[in-house]
Design a protein around this motif. Sequence first.
Motif, PDB file in Angstrom:
ATOM      1  N   ARG A   1     -58.443 -15.812 -34.108  1.00 32.80           N
ATOM      2  CA  ARG A   1     -57.082 -16.179 -34.498  1.00 32.80           C
ATOM      3  C   ARG A   1     -56.995 -17.705 -34.558  1.00 32.80           C
ATOM      4  O   ARG A   1     -57.560 -18.412 -33.713  1.00 32.80           O
ATOM      5  CB  ARG A   1     -56.060 -15.624 -33.507  1.00 32.80           C
TER       6      ARG A   1
ATOM      7  N   GLU B   1     -51.815 -18.085 -37.834  1.00 30.72           N
ATOM      8  CA  GLU B   1     -50.679 -17.251 -37.443  1.00 30.72           C
ATOM      9  C   GLU B   1     -49.534 -18.087 -36.877  1.00 30.72           C
ATOM     10  O   GLU B   1     -48.383 -17.660 -36.916  1.00 30.72           O
ATOM     11  CB  GLU B   1     -51.129 -16.223 -36.403  1.00 30.72           C
TER      12      GLU B   1
ATOM     13  N   VAL C   1     -46.700 -17.806 -41.563  1.00 27.86           N
ATOM     14  CA  VAL C   1     -46.970 -18.719 -40.444  1.00 27.86           C
ATOM     15  C   VAL C   1     -45.703 -18.879 -39.613  1.00 27.86           C
ATOM     16  O   VAL C   1     -44.656 -19.309 -40.121  1.00 27.86           O
ATOM     17  CB  VAL C   1     -47.433 -20.100 -40.955  1.00 27.86           C
TER      18      VAL C   1
ATOM     19  N   ARG D   1     -54.917 -20.040 -43.184  1.00 27.95           N
ATOM     20  CA  ARG D   1     -54.077 -18.865 -42.924  1.00 27.95           C
ATOM     21  C   ARG D   1     -53.850 -18.666 -41.418  1.00 27.95           C
ATOM     22  O   ARG D   1     -54.143 -17.610 -40.851  1.00 27.95           O
ATOM     23  CB  ARG D   1     -54.713 -17.608 -43.526  1.00 27.95           C
TER      24      ARG D   1
END
Length: 655
Positions: A454, A524, A557, A522
Motif C-alpha cells: 500500500r 490510497e 485518494v 495510485r
Amino acid sequence: MIDKREEHGWRPEIQGLRGVAVALVVVFHLWPAALPGGYVGVDVFFVISGFLITGLLARMATAGGHAWLLTFYSRRVRRLLPAALLALLVTLAGTLLFLSKARWEETAIQVAASALHVQNWWLALQAVDYLGAAEAPSPVQHYWSLSIEEQFYVVWPLLMAAAIWLARRFGYPPKAALIVALALVFTGSLAASVVVTQADPAWAYFVTHTRLWELALGGLLALAGERVSPAARLRLAMMAAGIGAIVASALLFSDATPFPGLHALPPTLGAVLVIAAGGIRLGRFRGLDVAILRAIGDRSYSIYLWHWPLIVFYTAHRPGVGLFAGLALMALTLGVSELSYRFVEQRYRRPLAGAEWRPLAYGSMAIAVCVAASGGLGYALDRQGVDISLIGTGRYPGPAALLANAAVPADVELLPPLGKLKRDMPIVYRLKCHQGQDSTVPVSCILGDPGGTRTVVVTGDSHAAQWIPAIDRIAREHGWKLVTFTKAACPFTRAPVTDNGKPYPACAQWRDNVLAEISKLRPELMFTSQSNYDNVPQDVMVEGLRSVWGELGEEGVRTIAIRNTPFIRFDPGDCLAANPDKCATPRKDGERINILALAAASLDHVRVVDMNDALCGKETCAAVVGNIIVWRDYHHMTATYALALAPYLAKAAGL
C-alpha cells in the motif's frame, strides 16, 4: 591646493573617508532604525580598496621585475590575515562562552568559510535557503565583504599580469590594456548586478560577481587619473556632493531597497567623487582630513572585524541595543580595536626576515589552524546523537505531558541536545529530496516500508515536511510505502503564491508535475499541511486546495490535512540557553485560522486533523514539552518532537 603630505603618497582624506564608512556600518548594526541604509559603508570600502590596490598593483607591475606578484601577495597576507584570523579564533572561543549551543555548529561552519575567504558564498546559499534565512546572524557574518575583497586580491593581479603581457606582446601601452581589462570587469559585473538583483536580491547581495564592479570602479579611477580639476572650489563641490550621496543613501535606503544593482551607484559614485576631489585645504577647512576621522580610518579594519561579534554576543541575551548599551559597545569596540591595531596590524605589517614566500607559508598554516579549530568543534557537535528510544519514556513523556497529564521529571537533559537543535530536521533534508524554490521536477524519498503493498504520499511545503518523522513511523508500523513530495514555500494548492513577494511559477509547475506522479503511484492516502500564506486571499486559498483535493478524490485518494502549527515569538535555542522559564508564546498569538478546515468542508474524502493541543497548552506554546524541545526555529518543529507525535497523529487520523 594639494596638501604636501599627498606628495609622499599618503592620502589623509581617504583615511577620513574610511572613518566615515566604518562609522556608517557600526551605527547601522547598532541601531538599524536610525540609519537604515548604513550598510552602504561597505560599498564605500569596496571603492577605496579598488582604488588603492589597483594603483599599487599598476606601479608594481609596470616597474618591472618578475617577483611583483609574490611581493604583492606577501604584503596582503601580512596586512590582512593576522588580525582577521585572530578575530575569528577569539570569536569562536567567545561563541562557546556567550552563545547558545544551538548556534555553535553554524558559527563553526562560518568561521571556516571566513578563514577560507568564501563566507559570502556560504551566506548567499543561506540567504536563498528557506530554512537558512531564518537563522540568527552569526558573529562572523560580516566577513562576507572581506571574502569578496580577498577574492578580488587573488584574481585581479593575475588578470593585470595577463593584460600587461598581452599589451607588451602586441605593442600596446600596458596602462591602456589595464584600463580596458578593468572596464570590461566593471561593465560585466554591473550588468550582472542589475539583472541578478532584480531576479534574486537575497543572492545578489552576497555573491562576488555582483560586487566586483564596485572595486573595479575604484580601480578605474586609479588608472584613469583621480584628479579631475585643480580648481579648489570645484574640488570642494565634488567632495560635498560625494559625501552627500553617501549620507543620503545611508538615510534613505533600507532593507527593502533592492541592493546592490543600480541603487549601489549613488554611494559608490559618491566615494569616487570624494577620492577624485583629493585633499582640500581652504583656510582651516580640510574636508575629511580631520584628526578623529583619520584615527578611526586608520583603525577601520580592526573596528570592522571586532564590532560585529561584540554586538551579536550582547544581543544573544537581550532583545536589542539601547542608547547607553550601544555607546558602551562602541567604547568596547574602540578599545579592542586599538589593541588589535597596535599589537597585531602594525606589528605584522613589517616585512619578515627572509624570502617573500614566508608570509604566504605562515598565512596558510594560520588558516589551517583556524579551519581545524572550527572543524573540530563541528565534528564534536556532529558526534552528539539523539536517542529516540527515550521518547515516550518516563523521563521524556513529550506530548503525554499535555494530553495525558504525564509527570515530567526535573533536571533531565533535553532532547534533542541544544547543540543539535538547528539540525534536528526530517530526513528528507539530509537526503536532498525536500526541494528548493527553483526546482520543478519532483524529487521524492521512499520511506516507511519500501516493500509495502500500500502506498501513501506526503505533499506540501516545509510545514508538511516537518510531519514526515511522525508519518514515516506510522507508515513503517502499518507496512506502507511512503513517498514524499515537499518543496520550500510551496503549498499543495492551485492558489497562486509568491516567493519573497515575486511570482513563483516554479511552485505551480512542480505541483502539476507532482499530481502527475501521484496519478502514476495510485496511493490510497495523502498527508498534507502548509504554512500560513497571509498574502493569498482566504477564498482563493480555499478554492485552490479544494481543486487539488477534489481532483485526487476522483482518483480514489483520501486526504489527511494537518492543521498548521503555531508560530512562536522567540528563538528557541537562544531562549533556552538564556532563560528557559520564559520561553513561551501566548497560544492566541501563535495560531492562525484553520484554512484547511474551511477547504475541507463538504469534502467527504478529506479529514482535517488538529494536533495543536499536543504542541501547546491551553494558554501558551512553550519551547519544551515533556522534556522534549518542540521548536527548531520560530515556526518548525524539531524532528524529535514530530516523532513523539506519531501515535497521537495516527489516532487523530483514525489510522
